[in-house]
Design a protein around this motif. Sequence first.
Motif, PDB file in Angstrom:
ATOM      1  N   ALA A  11       0.861  -1.180   0.000  1.00 38.68           N
ATOM      2  CA  ALA A  11       0.000   0.000   0.000  1.00 38.68           C
ATOM      3  C   ALA A  11       0.900   1.234   0.000  1.00 38.68           C
ATOM      4  N   GLU A  12       0.292   2.402  -0.085  1.00 34.55           N
ATOM      5  CA  GLU A  12       1.040   3.667  -0.076  1.00 34.55           C
ATOM      6  C   GLU A  12       2.098   3.704  -1.175  1.00 34.55           C
ATOM      7  N   GLN A  13       1.792   3.090  -2.319  1.00 36.20           N
ATOM      8  CA  GLN A  13       2.772   3.040  -3.403  1.00 36.20           C
ATOM      9  C   GLN A  13       3.037   4.442  -3.944  1.00 36.20           C
ATOM     10  N   GLY A  14       4.314   4.804  -4.008  1.00 33.51           N
ATOM     11  CA  GLY A  14       4.705   6.141  -4.430  1.00 33.51           C
ATOM     12  C   GLY A  14       4.715   7.155  -3.312  1.00 33.51           C
ATOM     13  N   ASN A  15       4.267   6.745  -2.136  1.00 29.87           N
ATOM     14  CA  ASN A  15       4.166   7.678  -1.006  1.00 29.87           C
ATOM     15  C   ASN A  15       4.854   7.128   0.239  1.00 29.87           C
ATOM     16  N   GLY A  16       5.596   6.010   0.072  1.00 31.08           N
ATOM     17  CA  GLY A  16       6.111   5.296   1.228  1.00 31.08           C
ATOM     18  C   GLY A  16       7.091   6.076   2.076  1.00 31.08           C
ATOM     19  N   LEU A  17       8.071   6.731   1.454  1.00 34.26           N
ATOM     20  CA  LEU A  17       9.075   7.442   2.246  1.00 34.26           C
ATOM     21  C   LEU A  17       8.473   8.628   2.986  1.00 34.26           C
ATOM     22  N   ASP A  18       7.520   9.307   2.369  1.00 30.80           N
ATOM     23  CA  ASP A  18       6.865  10.432   3.057  1.00 30.80           C
ATOM     24  C   ASP A  18       6.106   9.953   4.287  1.00 30.80           C
TER      25      ASP A  18
END
Length: 550
Positions: free
Chosen positions: A338-345
Amino acid sequence: MLFAARSQNALHRLLDVLPVFAGDSRIRRHFTLVPGSDFSLDALDAIERAGGHTLPWAEATSRGFDLVLAASPKGDLRALHGPRVLLPHGAGFNKSIPGEGTEDSASGLDPAHLMAADGGLLADLYAFAHPGQVSRLAAVSPEAAARAKVVGDPVLERFLDSAGRRDRYRAALRSGARRLVVLVSTWGPESLLRRRPSLPADLAAVLPYDEYQLALVVHPNERVRLGTVDLAQHLEPAVQAGLILPAAYEEWASVAVAADALVSDHGSAALYAAALDRPLLAAYEGGTELIPGSPMATLLDAVPRLGPDPATAPATLSDALRAHRPGTVRALTDSAFAEQGNGLDRLRTELYALLGLDPPAVPAIPRLLPDPTPPPVTPSAFAVRIRHGERGLIHVARHPAHLAPPTPVHHLAAEAGTAATRYTQGAALLYRRAAPPDPAPAGAVVRTAADWTDRTLADHPGGRRTAAVVLSPAHCLLRTRTGPLLAVRIAPCPEPDGQVYPDPAAVLSAVHAALMTTEPAPAALTCGVGERVFAVRLSEASPDEAALPV
């Protein structure tokens, strides 16, 4: 802050978190080796290669830290003082390791490891990649699940950000128009490399070299178990056939991004490439480790199987690639990420909340995967199969000569000056690739194409031989023992994305086959390599061509 690594694989997971703290001069990053693992020495070496500031375990346990990050719940993490964050060791929590912790419990979600002996919780934050993982944790430890957050997967973020570099990675690997098939092996007794140790060499023997390129991703723990020398010796036949063996950190991911298809056991690494929608074939023979209903079990149940008979591999791979429909494999990984493309944030938000600091103003950007290194070996001798088709088509399939060919071969082709003597002595086609047109040093002997082909045939008496020089992807010169020097012109195969040139040496095998059956030489022929067809024109070489330096 402290990064606590118990194994090389756990360290690699922690290194992928570093961009979360990029640009923050307030943070001092320390690393320590958590004792107790059979793979700990290689973890220490990996920390030193990464340039981390290392603290001995005794020192790490004697002081406090503002944040402690670990990617494995095993080991005495409770001895480390400070807010502890536990990151996943891999993707999906798919395996149960016999003899470790609670029977049938997923490694990484085992309450025997997530809880301390006194019943306290191991971590202040359990960071997960998917809500389903939190639900699975809640079923075994509601107390731990209360401290869990979904933050995505830092490794997947690198895959997603690097997907646009696929052509660059393939160019570095010299894949060309070949289909890159990546074998992925986890560690342990049920791993691909343990169950099917000959698979890399078996596939290299049956998959035509001009149509397929092979790579093998080996889990760091399995590298440690075998050792560098034994692993190299075991894989030597496949490496001599062109097998790519990427490094355990980062480079394996670059190769997976470049892949056309993957063959995987039950390890979780293939989930990342599957999330990019790469076709996957299952090579897991069953056992006690794979947890039913886990993301990897679901994925393996839904994809084609690569059977135990190597002879069926070409058809199985071809069918799987042809049957692949965009989006179908990616959809099977939705239960892992989940949170693909948003993981590091998301991860940055949670970690800086524990630190009590405002995060840096610069964005947390995943580090792009590095360019992989090219294969260490390019085969220089081939057993060549020839198949004659309709309207003069000559189909060529080349296999590395040192591996047993799947069917009787038409001839042996060898690169003079590169292949071993045992192959050049028996080769019906001897060829060389012309050197770049740099000025020759003073006093150097410069041979022309005519000279070299004449001398090569004279040095290899007996039999019906052809000597050839590759001048460019579209231009070669060759002669038989009884014929004139011929020019060979190769037209590319047009495709929607551009034009594809074959390896000229493969076309030379088709020309050799034609010259052995047709007198005089035909003016044209058609060479088939895999599913591509190339038009070839033959003519007597001009004096200028004959005088070209080689």
